[in-house]
Scaffold this motif. Structure first.
Motif, PDB file in Angstrom:
ATOM      1  N   LEU A  61       0.943  -1.363   0.017  1.00  0.00           N
ATOM      2  CA  LEU A  61      -0.041   0.005  -0.083  1.00  0.00           C
ATOM      3  C   LEU A  61       0.722   1.332   0.075  1.00  0.00           C
ATOM      4  CD1 LEU A  61      -2.994   0.583   0.022  1.00  0.00           C
ATOM      5  CD2 LEU A  61      -2.706   1.087   2.681  1.00  0.00           C
ATOM      6  N   ASP A  62       2.006   1.253   0.703  1.00  0.00           N
ATOM      7  CA  ASP A  62       2.662   2.350   0.902  1.00  0.00           C
ATOM      8  C   ASP A  62       3.415   2.831  -0.650  1.00  0.00           C
ATOM      9  OD1 ASP A  62       4.186   4.463   1.915  1.00  0.00           O
ATOM     10  OD2 ASP A  62       5.820   3.313   2.896  1.00  0.00           O
ATOM     11  N   ARG A  63       3.763   1.470  -1.034  1.00  0.00           N
ATOM     12  CA  ARG A  63       4.411   1.795  -2.555  1.00  0.00           C
ATOM     13  C   ARG A  63       3.415   2.250  -3.582  1.00  0.00           C
ATOM     14  NH1 ARG A  63       6.311  -2.896  -2.187  1.00  0.00           N
ATOM     15  NH2 ARG A  63       4.629  -3.779  -3.259  1.00  0.00           N
ATOM     16  N   ARG A  64       2.118   1.999  -3.400  1.00  0.00           N
ATOM     17  CA  ARG A  64       1.240   2.117  -4.740  1.00  0.00           C
ATOM     18  C   ARG A  64       0.564   3.555  -4.416  1.00  0.00           C
ATOM     19  NH1 ARG A  64      -3.094  -0.086  -4.785  1.00  0.00           N
ATOM     20  NH2 ARG A  64      -3.021  -1.042  -2.504  1.00  0.00           N
ATOM     21  N   LEU A  65       0.163   3.975  -3.280  1.00  0.00           N
ATOM     22  CA  LEU A  65      -0.651   5.130  -3.075  1.00  0.00           C
ATOM     23  C   LEU A  65       0.197   6.537  -3.644  1.00  0.00           C
ATOM     24  CD1 LEU A  65      -2.418   4.668   0.322  1.00  0.00           C
ATOM     25  CD2 LEU A  65      -3.130   4.227  -2.011  1.00  0.00           C
ATOM     26  N   PRO A  66      -0.622   7.340  -4.086  1.00  0.00           N
ATOM     27  CA  PRO A  66       0.396   8.435  -4.636  1.00  0.00           C
ATOM     28  C   PRO A  66       0.885   9.341  -3.193  1.00  0.00           C
ATOM     29  CG  PRO A  66      -2.187   8.738  -4.704  1.00  0.00           C
ATOM     30  CD  PRO A  66      -1.790   7.444  -4.119  1.00  0.00           C
ATOM     31  N   SER A  67       1.877  10.242  -3.710  1.00  0.00           N
ATOM     32  CA  SER A  67       2.137  11.251  -2.733  1.00  0.00           C
ATOM     33  C   SER A  67       1.212  12.352  -2.605  1.00  0.00           C
ATOM     34  CB  SER A  67       3.498  11.685  -3.054  1.00  0.00           C
ATOM     35  OG  SER A  67       3.496  12.223  -4.374  1.00  0.00           O
ATOM     36  N   GLY A  68       1.264  13.164  -1.688  1.00  0.00           N
ATOM     37  CA  GLY A  68       0.208  14.206  -1.774  1.00  0.00           C
ATOM     38  C   GLY A  68      -0.437  14.248  -0.508  1.00  0.00           C
ATOM     39  N   GLY A  69      -1.657  14.649  -0.454  1.00  0.00           N
ATOM     40  CA  GLY A  69      -2.606  14.787   0.511  1.00  0.00           C
ATOM     41  C   GLY A  69      -3.217  13.230   1.004  1.00  0.00           C
ATOM     42  N   VAL A 128      -1.322   4.283   9.684  1.00  0.00           N
ATOM     43  CA  VAL A 128      -1.317   5.558   9.560  1.00  0.00           C
ATOM     44  C   VAL A 128      -0.168   6.437   9.684  1.00  0.00           C
ATOM     45  CG1 VAL A 128      -2.455   7.920  10.746  1.00  0.00           C
ATOM     46  CG2 VAL A 128      -3.971   5.804  10.614  1.00  0.00           C
ATOM     47  N   ARG A 129       0.531   6.200  10.680  1.00  0.00           N
ATOM     48  CA  ARG A 129       2.033   6.644  10.988  1.00  0.00           C
ATOM     49  C   ARG A 129       3.005   6.664   9.862  1.00  0.00           C
ATOM     50  NH1 ARG A 129       5.726   7.905  14.999  1.00  0.00           N
ATOM     51  NH2 ARG A 129       4.184   7.861  16.735  1.00  0.00           N
ATOM     52  N   ARG A 130       2.889   5.171   9.237  1.00  0.00           N
ATOM     53  CA  ARG A 130       3.665   4.791   8.150  1.00  0.00           C
ATOM     54  C   ARG A 130       3.367   5.819   7.007  1.00  0.00           C
ATOM     55  NH1 ARG A 130       5.581  -1.157   5.814  1.00  0.00           N
ATOM     56  NH2 ARG A 130       6.694  -0.161   4.021  1.00  0.00           N
ATOM     57  N   LEU A 131       1.974   5.685   6.486  1.00  0.00           N
ATOM     58  CA  LEU A 131       1.835   6.435   5.421  1.00  0.00           C
ATOM     59  C   LEU A 131       2.080   7.801   5.302  1.00  0.00           C
ATOM     60  CD1 LEU A 131      -1.605   4.368   4.171  1.00  0.00           C
ATOM     61  CD2 LEU A 131       0.980   4.179   3.569  1.00  0.00           C
ATOM     62  N   ALA A 132       1.856   8.486   6.534  1.00  0.00           N
ATOM     63  CA  ALA A 132       1.890   9.851   6.755  1.00  0.00           C
ATOM     64  C   ALA A 132       3.231  10.321   6.620  1.00  0.00           C
ATOM     65  CB  ALA A 132       1.257  10.251   8.053  1.00  0.00           C
TER      66      ALA A 132
END
Length: 315
Positions: free
Chosen positions: A203-211, A244-248
């Motif tokens: 998930l961390d690899r696939r989700l776009p950067s940004g908000g 949450v912490r990881r993706l943020a």
């Protein structure tokens, strides 16, 4: 200065909790009283009541530009307010949605707690919603329940159940990161027997950067960590907060809303009472309900403060 925190009192479930009360007493949170609006916002929110709620929030709570608010607002019966909160974002956003229910129904097309994902997808700034943790019966013949499978097909909605049996469908195949179709059924990639770390890596690899916006309905958690108005799932809070912490860390956190605190359902009209009575079983909360939910909310507050100190949570 702490994380900008809003406590929205719609049903009385939050004001008796020591952790949140302490935040208000110390000036670290703003309490907006709206119990008079609660019965008319519960399950379904009409435009007039939503507009009245917006006026109250704007008059009391205005985090500075760039600050990511943390919002607590009571029962999951009000989860459609997540789409309402997302109206305040001013840039493209990915929504990370933890819930025991996908909240993807297309009928009725109102601001209701079972359809808020569709209201959020109507917002042109919402790029994608990633729903994690459902284990409810919403996956049984989803077409009959007006599930927005088209959003899954298009990639704007990902659904990663905690556990779901194959869903029989008659329309076009539904394939995505959390599922695949074969033999006339959607086969879900369940998380209850998956490698959680590998899922988070992907998930961390696939989700776009940004908000990034986080919406947490605590009915995704086991009864040991939350007492809610709905049937509950099998996730634990450490897994939720860790993701949450990881993706943020790689994305700009724009806000987080938290619902799923138990309160006795109170309605002022037969329409909402009927929707509630036909969509769930009655819940008999334990005597320590407030203590359980207070402990979980306390841990969410602690995570936000830690992330603020580490400059992961924008202030």
């Amino acid at each position: 200065m702490g994380v900008p925190c809003l406590i929205l009192d719609l049903d009385g479930s939050l004001t008796t909790q020591p952790a949140l009360a302490h935040q208000v007493q110390q000036g670290e949170a703003v309490l907006v009283s709206a119990r008079d609006l609660g019965p008319r916002l519960r399950i379904v929110g009409g435009r007039r009541r939503l507009a009245a709620l917006r006026q109250r929030i704007d008059a009391a709570f205005s985090p500075k530009d760039g600050a990511a608010p943390l919002i607590f607002y009571g029962s999951g019966d009000f989860h459609h307010l997540a789409a309402f909160f997302l109206q305040t974002v001013r840039e493209p956003v990915t929504v990370l949605h933890f819930d025991n229910h996908p909240d993807w129904t297309g009928f009725p097309a109102t601001w209701n707690c079972g359809a808020w994902v569709n209201r959020a997808l109507e917002n042109p700034l919402v790029q994608r919603i990633v729903t994690i943790g459902p284990a409810s019966d919403d996956f049984v013949r989803p077409e009959w329940q007006f599930a927005n499978l088209e959003a899954v097909r298009s990639g704007r909605l990902e659904v990663h159940p905690w556990h779901a049996e194959p869903s029989r469908i008659w329309g076009r195949p539904v394939d995505g990161p959390g599922c695949g179709t074969r033999d006339g059924a959607i086969h879900w990639h369940n998380l209850d027997n998956a490698d959680w770390d590998a899922f988070c890596d992907d998930l961390d690899r696939r989700l776009p950067s940004g908000g990034l916006w986080v919406s947490l309905d605590k009915d995704v958690l086991t009864p040991e960590e939350a007492v809610t108005n709905w049937d509950q799932g099998g996730m634990n809070l450490d897994a939720v907060l860790g993701l949450v912490r990881r993706l943020a860390q790689k994305r700009r956190l724009l806000g987080m809303d938290v619902c799923g605190d138990y309160s006795p359902p109170v309605f002022r009209d037969p329409f909402r009472w009927f929707l509630s009575a036909t969509d769930r079983d009655s819940v008999q909360p334990p005597d320590n309900t407030s203590s359980i939910n207070d402990g979980t909310n306390r841990r969410i507050l602690a995570m936000a403060d830690e992330m603020a100190r580490e400059r992961i949570w924008p202030l």
